[in-house]
Design a protein around this motif. Structure first.
Motif, PDB file in Angstrom:
ATOM      1  N   PHE A 105      59.552 -35.585  84.537  1.00 27.79           N
ATOM      2  CA  PHE A 105      58.332 -35.613  83.733  1.00 27.79           C
ATOM      3  C   PHE A 105      58.333 -34.532  82.653  1.00 27.79           C
ATOM      4  CE2 PHE A 105      57.100 -37.436  87.865  1.00 27.79           C
ATOM      5  CZ  PHE A 105      56.612 -38.671  87.448  1.00 27.79           C
ATOM      6  N   GLY A 106      59.480 -34.412  81.978  1.00 26.97           N
ATOM      7  CA  GLY A 106      59.596 -33.441  80.893  1.00 26.97           C
ATOM      8  C   GLY A 106      59.941 -32.046  81.351  1.00 26.97           C
ATOM      9  N   HIS A 107      60.243 -31.871  82.644  1.00 29.35           N
ATOM     10  CA  HIS A 107      60.550 -30.553  83.201  1.00 29.35           C
ATOM     11  C   HIS A 107      61.920 -30.580  83.881  1.00 29.35           C
ATOM     12  CE1 HIS A 107      56.571 -28.639  82.636  1.00 29.35           C
ATOM     13  NE2 HIS A 107      56.171 -29.906  82.614  1.00 29.35           N
ATOM     14  N   PRO A 108      62.474 -29.398  84.204  1.00 30.06           N
ATOM     15  CA  PRO A 108      63.779 -29.359  84.874  1.00 30.06           C
ATOM     16  C   PRO A 108      63.779 -30.160  86.170  1.00 30.06           C
ATOM     17  CG  PRO A 108      63.177 -27.175  84.105  1.00 30.06           C
ATOM     18  CD  PRO A 108      61.978 -28.049  83.886  1.00 30.06           C
ATOM     19  N   ARG A 109      64.907 -30.790  86.462  1.00 34.63           N
ATOM     20  CA  ARG A 109      65.037 -31.614  87.662  1.00 34.63           C
ATOM     21  C   ARG A 109      64.770 -30.796  88.930  1.00 34.63           C
ATOM     22  NH1 ARG A 109      65.041 -33.875  91.642  1.00 34.63           N
ATOM     23  NH2 ARG A 109      66.256 -35.653  92.417  1.00 34.63           N
ATOM     24  N   GLY A 110      65.079 -29.505  88.886  1.00 39.33           N
ATOM     25  CA  GLY A 110      64.848 -28.664  90.056  1.00 39.33           C
ATOM     26  C   GLY A 110      63.385 -28.557  90.442  1.00 39.33           C
ATOM     27  N   LEU A 111      62.480 -28.778  89.476  1.00 39.18           N
ATOM     28  CA  LEU A 111      61.062 -28.711  89.795  1.00 39.18           C
ATOM     29  C   LEU A 111      60.686 -29.803  90.792  1.00 39.18           C
ATOM     30  CD1 LEU A 111      58.306 -27.395  89.281  1.00 39.18           C
ATOM     31  CD2 LEU A 111      57.965 -29.003  87.397  1.00 39.18           C
ATOM     32  N   SER A 112      61.346 -30.957  90.705  1.00 40.72           N
ATOM     33  CA  SER A 112      61.098 -32.031  91.664  1.00 40.72           C
ATOM     34  C   SER A 112      61.421 -31.573  93.082  1.00 40.72           C
ATOM     35  CB  SER A 112      61.949 -33.254  91.301  1.00 40.72           C
ATOM     36  OG  SER A 112      61.904 -34.226  92.321  1.00 40.72           O
ATOM     37  N   THR A 113      62.558 -30.879  93.239  1.00 41.54           N
ATOM     38  CA  THR A 113      62.952 -30.389  94.561  1.00 41.54           C
ATOM     39  C   THR A 113      61.905 -29.438  95.126  1.00 41.54           C
ATOM     40  OG1 THR A 113      65.291 -30.597  93.992  1.00 41.54           O
ATOM     41  CG2 THR A 113      64.736 -29.130  95.821  1.00 41.54           C
ATOM     42  N   LEU A 114      61.449 -28.492  94.318  1.00 42.76           N
ATOM     43  CA  LEU A 114      60.472 -27.514  94.789  1.00 42.76           C
ATOM     44  C   LEU A 114      59.102 -28.140  94.978  1.00 42.76           C
ATOM     45  CD1 LEU A 114      61.539 -24.474  92.571  1.00 42.76           C
ATOM     46  CD2 LEU A 114      62.284 -25.061  94.892  1.00 42.76           C
ATOM     47  N   PHE A 115      58.761 -29.093  94.129  1.00 34.03           N
ATOM     48  CA  PHE A 115      57.481 -29.802  94.235  1.00 34.03           C
ATOM     49  C   PHE A 115      57.357 -30.477  95.599  1.00 34.03           C
ATOM     50  CE2 PHE A 115      55.144 -33.792  93.989  1.00 34.03           C
ATOM     51  CZ  PHE A 115      53.978 -33.462  93.321  1.00 34.03           C
ATOM     52  N   PHE A 116      58.368 -31.235  95.994  1.00 33.58           N
ATOM     53  CA  PHE A 116      58.291 -31.977  97.247  1.00 33.58           C
ATOM     54  C   PHE A 116      58.497 -31.073  98.469  1.00 33.58           C
ATOM     55  CE2 PHE A 116      59.080 -35.540  94.338  1.00 33.58           C
ATOM     56  CZ  PHE A 116      58.040 -36.370  94.728  1.00 33.58           C
ATOM     57  N   THR A 117      59.251 -29.986  98.302  1.00 35.70           N
ATOM     58  CA  THR A 117      59.371 -29.027  99.404  1.00 35.70           C
ATOM     59  C   THR A 117      58.013 -28.406  99.702  1.00 35.70           C
ATOM     60  OG1 THR A 117      61.649 -28.513  98.755  1.00 35.70           O
ATOM     61  CG2 THR A 117      60.553 -26.960 100.226  1.00 35.70           C
ATOM     62  N   GLU A 118      57.336 -27.977  98.648  1.00 36.61           N
ATOM     63  CA  GLU A 118      56.015 -27.374  98.838  1.00 36.61           C
ATOM     64  C   GLU A 118      55.009 -28.393  99.336  1.00 36.61           C
ATOM     65  OE1 GLU A 118      53.184 -24.072  98.448  1.00 36.61           O
ATOM     66  OE2 GLU A 118      55.268 -24.433  99.001  1.00 36.61           O
ATOM     67  N   LEU A 119      55.104 -29.636  98.854  1.00 34.09           N
ATOM     68  CA  LEU A 119      54.193 -30.686  99.308  1.00 34.09           C
ATOM     69  C   LEU A 119      54.300 -30.854 100.826  1.00 34.09           C
ATOM     70  CD1 LEU A 119      53.709 -34.191  97.681  1.00 34.09           C
ATOM     71  CD2 LEU A 119      53.980 -33.970 100.136  1.00 34.09           C
ATOM     72  N   TRP A 120      55.532 -30.957 101.335  1.00 32.69           N
ATOM     73  CA  TRP A 120      55.709 -31.179 102.767  1.00 32.69           C
ATOM     74  C   TRP A 120      55.398 -29.922 103.583  1.00 32.69           C
ATOM     75  CZ3 TRP A 120      55.351 -35.687 104.643  1.00 32.69           C
ATOM     76  CH2 TRP A 120      55.851 -36.805 103.960  1.00 32.69           C
ATOM     77  N   GLU A 121      55.661 -28.753 103.025  1.00 32.05           N
ATOM     78  CA  GLU A 121      55.301 -27.519 103.739  1.00 32.05           C
ATOM     79  C   GLU A 121      53.791 -27.406 103.862  1.00 32.05           C
ATOM     80  OE1 GLU A 121      53.792 -23.680 104.424  1.00 32.05           O
ATOM     81  OE2 GLU A 121      53.775 -24.496 102.399  1.00 32.05           O
ATOM     82  N   ARG A 122      53.068 -27.708 102.781  1.00 33.05           N
ATOM     83  CA  ARG A 122      51.605 -27.672 102.831  1.00 33.05           C
ATOM     84  C   ARG A 122      51.059 -28.790 103.724  1.00 33.05           C
ATOM     85  NH1 ARG A 122      49.362 -23.098 102.276  1.00 33.05           N
ATOM     86  NH2 ARG A 122      51.277 -22.757 103.441  1.00 33.05           N
ATOM     87  N   PHE A 123      51.753 -29.938 103.750  1.00 34.37           N
ATOM     88  CA  PHE A 123      51.373 -31.005 104.657  1.00 34.37           C
ATOM     89  C   PHE A 123      51.417 -30.496 106.099  1.00 34.37           C
ATOM     90  CE2 PHE A 123      52.385 -34.410 107.579  1.00 34.37           C
ATOM     91  CZ  PHE A 123      51.581 -35.464 107.186  1.00 34.37           C
ATOM     92  N   SER A 124      52.503 -29.817 106.437  1.00 35.79           N
ATOM     93  CA  SER A 124      52.645 -29.324 107.809  1.00 35.79           C
ATOM     94  C   SER A 124      51.605 -28.240 108.102  1.00 35.79           C
ATOM     95  CB  SER A 124      54.059 -28.783 108.043  1.00 35.79           C
ATOM     96  OG  SER A 124      54.297 -27.589 107.321  1.00 35.79           O
ATOM     97  N   TYR A 125      51.369 -27.350 107.144  1.00 40.48           N
ATOM     98  CA  TYR A 125      50.436 -26.242 107.381  1.00 40.48           C
ATOM     99  C   TYR A 125      48.995 -26.747 107.511  1.00 40.48           C
ATOM    100  CZ  TYR A 125      47.654 -22.047 106.656  1.00 40.48           C
ATOM    101  OH  TYR A 125      46.721 -21.041 106.792  1.00 40.48           O
ATOM    102  N   TYR A 126      48.544 -27.552 106.545  1.00 40.22           N
ATOM    103  CA  TYR A 126      47.148 -27.989 106.566  1.00 40.22           C
ATOM    104  C   TYR A 126      46.896 -29.055 107.625  1.00 40.22           C
ATOM    105  CZ  TYR A 126      45.871 -25.233 102.524  1.00 40.22           C
ATOM    106  OH  TYR A 126      45.607 -24.176 101.688  1.00 40.22           O
ATOM    107  N   GLY A 127      47.945 -29.809 108.001  1.00 39.03           N
ATOM    108  CA  GLY A 127      47.777 -30.738 109.102  1.00 39.03           C
ATOM    109  C   GLY A 127      47.493 -30.007 110.397  1.00 39.03           C
ATOM    110  N   MET A 128      48.258 -28.953 110.649  1.00 44.39           N
ATOM    111  CA  MET A 128      48.031 -28.153 111.853  1.00 44.39           C
ATOM    112  C   MET A 128      46.729 -27.363 111.751  1.00 44.39           C
ATOM    113  SD  MET A 128      48.194 -24.899 113.183  1.00 44.39           S
ATOM    114  CE  MET A 128      49.316 -23.909 112.226  1.00 44.39           C
ATOM    115  N   ARG A 129      46.444 -26.806 110.603  1.00 43.66           N
ATOM    116  CA  ARG A 129      45.239 -25.992 110.417  1.00 43.66           C
ATOM    117  C   ARG A 129      43.970 -26.799 110.660  1.00 43.66           C
ATOM    118  NH1 ARG A 129      42.109 -25.494 105.800  1.00 43.66           N
ATOM    119  NH2 ARG A 129      41.030 -23.514 105.423  1.00 43.66           N
ATOM    120  N   ALA A 130      43.984 -28.072 110.264  1.00 42.79           N
ATOM    121  CA  ALA A 130      42.808 -28.914 110.463  1.00 42.79           C
ATOM    122  C   ALA A 130      42.521 -29.148 111.945  1.00 42.79           C
ATOM    123  CB  ALA A 130      43.003 -30.254 109.754  1.00 42.79           C
ATOM    124  N   LEU A 131      43.532 -29.009 112.778  1.00 37.51           N
ATOM    125  CA  LEU A 131      43.387 -29.276 114.210  1.00 37.51           C
ATOM    126  C   LEU A 131      43.227 -28.016 115.051  1.00 37.51           C
ATOM    127  CD1 LEU A 131      46.289 -31.888 114.622  1.00 37.51           C
ATOM    128  CD2 LEU A 131      43.880 -32.354 114.090  1.00 37.51           C
TER     129      LEU A 131
END
Length: 518
Positions: A22-48
């Motif tokens: 999306f007009g940015h370095p390809r590496g941003l995709s890697t970090l974007f999805f890593t952070e997405l899944w890390e936050r998924f794991s954190y907030y999924g557990m935090r909600a419970l």
């Protein structure tokens, strides 16, 4: 501080910028999805987390009293932010951000796996592993985002905005998925029909958080080659003398940590010290207070500060207190407000029931919808754009109002009436608007005010205020059953509003100081 390494993939052989994501370095995709899944794991557990701790043993929970669960929750969430300081130091001196992020993700995944095992020992071990892993991953993945861009690359701010969207997308999806597995009648029925005890559903929710982190690690390793040199080497390792000094420092702190844990374990085993979660939480609170006092005390007493620099440091201290108060109120989303959703709210929309943990998806939705509007509004206001301290005041007042409007709802709940979900929806809306006023400008104001020779150190102030705020928020949650709900919500909201009004007295002096710092 780490040196900045620019991804060689950010520009092509002819100097053409890499625009493959999306007009940015390809590496941003890697970090974007890593952070997405890390936050998924954190907030999924935090909600419970607090709901699981306070659920009866017969319902598959731990059966903790709210006072005990609140202390554990506050200590855990505070440590998540507090460990970002040693996590950043280890990456700078030894691992590099790339490997620190990988190690952190692995620890987080194993932490959630431990939570998926129904045993008290694995519960505490899981929390410890998640704390350690988040401390390694959270600060260092953000550093790598910046390293994907050159110093003059105008795409940097937009890149962080895309990265921030990944955080909120993960935070939005996690409570819906993990909450459905842990709390919904539908999944409980599925387990029962398969001959599995429905009470074990909590651990399926935690297991989903582990699977989320596993997905993040897989795609992180798959996209490793797209990161170029970003975070590959420890920028603060220095020469051989400095490396040896770093190793000595690490050995000293490691020995002190092991000795401290060993001493507590020995005293507990002999009966000389009663080791309980509440005692550990209280001990951490004292340690956090001491660390904060020593940090600011040494900061003010050391260094040949000019009068202007000393005034700036005092201002940073004022903003630190304001930030701590804000996060102490805001971060009760996962504790006090989560309990109110579970116990006192009619969790139905159009006749359809939903888990209480689903309310945790509201703030990220609001952020996604409102962040572009606020970015446009601040630009539109131009010279009338409120100063950073004025936005701090707005943030404190709004987060306080979010609790004040719950006072009548709490009164109804105290009489045995389950209230409509609209009360919490409005509270989270006010809290999110407050966050958009305060959070984006907090670190910016801190780094602007910080004297040049300690600007890196001042970045740790933001994490420290988050840690202190989360800890205090957990202690407040421990009062959920000790005080009448209208009183508790009124005191919390009134305290935040009062803090905002006090800060308003400093708006003009701080604003002038920020203007001179530009």
């Amino acid at each position: 501080m780490a040196t900045i390494s620019v991804d060689p993939h950010a520009t092509g052989a002819a100097g053409v910028p890499d625009t493959r994501f999306f007009g940015h370095p390809r590496g941003l995709s890697t970090l974007f999805f890593t952070e997405l899944w890390e936050r998924f794991s954190y907030y999924g557990m935090r909600a419970l987390l607090i709901l699981f701790m306070t659920a009866p043993l017969g319902a598959g929970g731990l059966g903790f009293e709210i006072a005990k669960a609140g202390v554990i929750y506050g200590t855990y969430t505070a440590l998540v932010y507090f460990t970002a300081l040693p996590g950043g130091w280890l990456a700078d001196r030894f691992f590099g951000q790339r490997r620190a992020t990988l190690y952190g993700g692995v620890l987080i995944m194993f932490g959630h796996i431990c939570l998926a095992i129904p045993a008290l020992a694995t519960f505490y071990l899981g929390l410890a592993l998640i704390v350690s892993g988040t401390g390694l991953l959270k600060p260092n993945i953000s550093v790598m985002v910046g390293q994907l861009y050159g110093a003059e690359d105008t795409r940097r701010d937009a890149g962080f905005s895309i990265f921030y969207m990944g955080i909120n997308l993960g935070a939005f999806l996690a409570p819906l998925v993990c909450g459905w597995l842990a709390q919904s009648e539908q999944f409980g029925g599925i387990l029962g029909s398969a001959g599995i005890a429905p009470e074990s559903a909590w651990h399926w929710g935690f297991a989903m958080a582990a699977i989320g982190m596993f997905f993040g690690l897989v795609q992180y390793l798959a996209g490793w080659k797209h990161l170029g040199a970003a975070g590959l080497h420890p920028g603060g390792a220095g020469d051989a003398v400095q490396r040896e000094r770093n190793r000595r420092t690490l050995r000293r702190w490691s020995a002190a940590l092991v000795a401290g844990i060993g001493l507590i374990a020995a005293l507990g085993a002999t009966g000389a010290l009663r080791v309980t979660p509440e005692g550990i939480g209280s001990g951490f609170g004292i340690a956090l207070l001491v660390v904060t006092a020593v940090f600011f005390g040494r900061l003010f007493s050391s260094g040949d500060w000019t009068p202007a620099e000393r005034n700036r440091l005092i201002t940073i201290g004022v903003l630190f207190v304001a930030s701590t108060v804000f996060w102490a109120v805001y971060e009760q989303a996962g504790s006090t407000l989560n309990l109110f959703a579970e116990r006192d709210t009619e969790n139905r929309v159009l006749g359809m029931a939903f888990p209480a943990s689903w309310y945790q998806s509201l703030p990220p939705v609001y952020v996604v919808l409102l962040a572009p509007l606020f970015a446009w509004l601040w630009m539109r206001l131009g010279r009338r754009d409120p100063s950073s301290p004025a936005k701090f005041v707005l943030g404190l007042v709004l987060v306080g109002l979010g609790f004040v409007i719950l006072v009548p709802a709490a009164g109804l709940a105290s009489s045995g009436v389950k209230v409509t979900p609209l009360w919490l929806a409005l509270t989270y809306l006010l809290h999110t608007i407050g966050e958009l006023c305060l959070s984006p400008v907090g670190l910016s104001a801190t780094t602007k005010l910080a004297p040049a020779r300690v600007v890196g150190l001042m970045m740790g102030v933001w994490f420290l205020s988050l840690a202190a705020g989360n800890y205090l928020g957990g202690r407040v949650a421990a009062l959920y059953e000790a005080l009448p709900l209208p009183v508790l919500f009124g005191v919390v909201g009134g305290f935040a509003i009062a803090a905002g009004l006090v800060l308003a007295l400093f708006v003009r002096p701080i604003g002038r100081m920020l203007a001179r710092a530009r």
